[in-house]
Design an enzyme around this catalytic site. Sequence first.
Site, PDB file in Angstrom:
ATOM      1  N   CYS A  77       0.827  -1.223   0.000  1.00 44.24           N
ATOM      2  CA  CYS A  77       0.000   0.000   0.000  1.00 44.24           C
ATOM      3  C   CYS A  77       0.855   1.265   0.000  1.00 44.24           C
ATOM      4  O   CYS A  77       0.394   2.334  -0.388  1.00 44.24           O
ATOM      5  CB  CYS A  77      -0.922   0.000   1.210  1.00 44.24           C
ATOM      6  N   HIS A 317      -9.181   2.559  -2.588  1.00 45.86           N
ATOM      7  CA  HIS A 317      -7.779   2.227  -2.343  1.00 45.86           C
ATOM      8  C   HIS A 317      -7.162   1.524  -3.547  1.00 45.86           C
ATOM      9  O   HIS A 317      -7.082   0.298  -3.590  1.00 45.86           O
ATOM     10  CB  HIS A 317      -7.692   1.359  -1.087  1.00 45.86           C
TER      11      HIS A 317
END
Lengths: 373, 135
Positions: A77, A317
């Site tokens: 991430c 995301h």
Amino acid sequence: MSAVVYGVGTTKFGRQPGRSGSSLGQEAILEALGDAGVDSVDAVYAGTVFGAPGTAQRALQDAGITAVPVLTFENACATSSTAFHEARHAVMSGRYERVLCLGIETMTSSFDGPITPEVTDSEGRAGLALPGVYALVASRYAYLHGLDTKALAQLAVKNRRHGSFNPRAQHGKEVTLEEVLASRMVADPLTLYQCCDISDAATAAVVGVPRGNDRDVRIAGSALRSGRLWDHRSTQPWGYELMGEVAAAAWEDAGIGPEEIDLFEVHDAFTIGELTATEALGLTAPGGGADLVLSGHTALGGRQPVNPSGGLLSRGHPLGATGLAQIAEAVWQLRGDAGGRQVEGARVAAVETMGGGTAGIDGNGCVVVVLGG
Amino acid sequence: MPQRENEVESMSSATADPRPRAVVSGGAVTVAGWRCRDCAHPMTHEVLRCPVCRGGTGAAAFSPQGEVFASTCLRIRVPGHEPPFAMAYLLLDDGPRVLVHTEGEQPLRVGSRAVITSITADGDLVAAGCEQEES
């Protein structure tokens, strides 16, 4: 030598299966170059997690950026935050005068639903999907400090309210506390509205040497590292100590502490992620995260808004693009260009991105960046 | 859940299986791992040297009993795993921390005792709580 952000650009965030990585990438690149007022760069530091080999080069050639060094990073991430941190250091060291940072992720072409756990990882093979990773964080946190599930749900209400002011967000609709609590359980105690959505998007930023432009935003500090062993000796939830360690390094690098930060963009892939981040970054003492939410301290209009963009919970995301999305929000806020979600008088912002998924360590990588000041 | 009566390593994909290994013998489960010969650091997978002190390592067997570190129940689709399924980190006595599946939908209470009782046909460790459910 220091480094500044010349300009940023992002696509809209959401399920855009009809768009290629190149199409998304071009849009973000051209917005960032235009915002920066430049037409060329010395190098490109790109990032994608699930993208095919050559993802960055395909977008770059279509945007007219060729014949420069192109490096592609992967750090879960924290992928494009890592690219940004490294670009900053490349500029500070004098290696390049101007670096384009780029994040591209087309997740709906890779996954029908949630991200599939990595079968080469011991915990992924056992079926521990990412919501489970964070649910276990919540479980451990609750054991150590107690955890009011309503306060956790209230955090989602806060961020979705912020996101309602963000026209690029994937989920720009407000939700109520009752709706958050009543949404289906994903991994106890995290309900659906406490989990970010997968997303297709691209993000970009141009980092360069100071040039005396008032719109440029100073990069005051940044830090990056991978997690230490997280094993039978550890008492804290996954990722907590890594976030704290990286934040401490970033505060030292910037010469600025968390009490001086006007707004934060942190990694709320799941509600508990923001709660633990606020504690690890030092906004409050361990166990105090829920009170920050309930008191309004971290809401727009509060003393230190956290995720004024709406965070990952609203924005979605797109893994490799998320870090630069956070950076873009911080830049817009510090320039006073954030519209209905503007943090009044914002002078200094901090960004935290947490990359995870590898069993046995306290995170693949965490990045904390301090901007402005 | 089905229980294997022999070592998980006999699975055709065992060489690439990154999960902790366990051995069932006479109904008792032992977790097979490695331990540093110098600092006694316990590990679930083989390494060339101890990641803590750089010492040499050797095979070790760990108790199936331990304390629940954290727990949850996943209720989403995960390939190879039918939801809902509960999981927990189990801190083995004098051993490593392992991720286990647990029976039912109710996550085990953190801080409580649990024991690895079996291994699924697919190779996941399964543990059961040692305390009576409190209502």
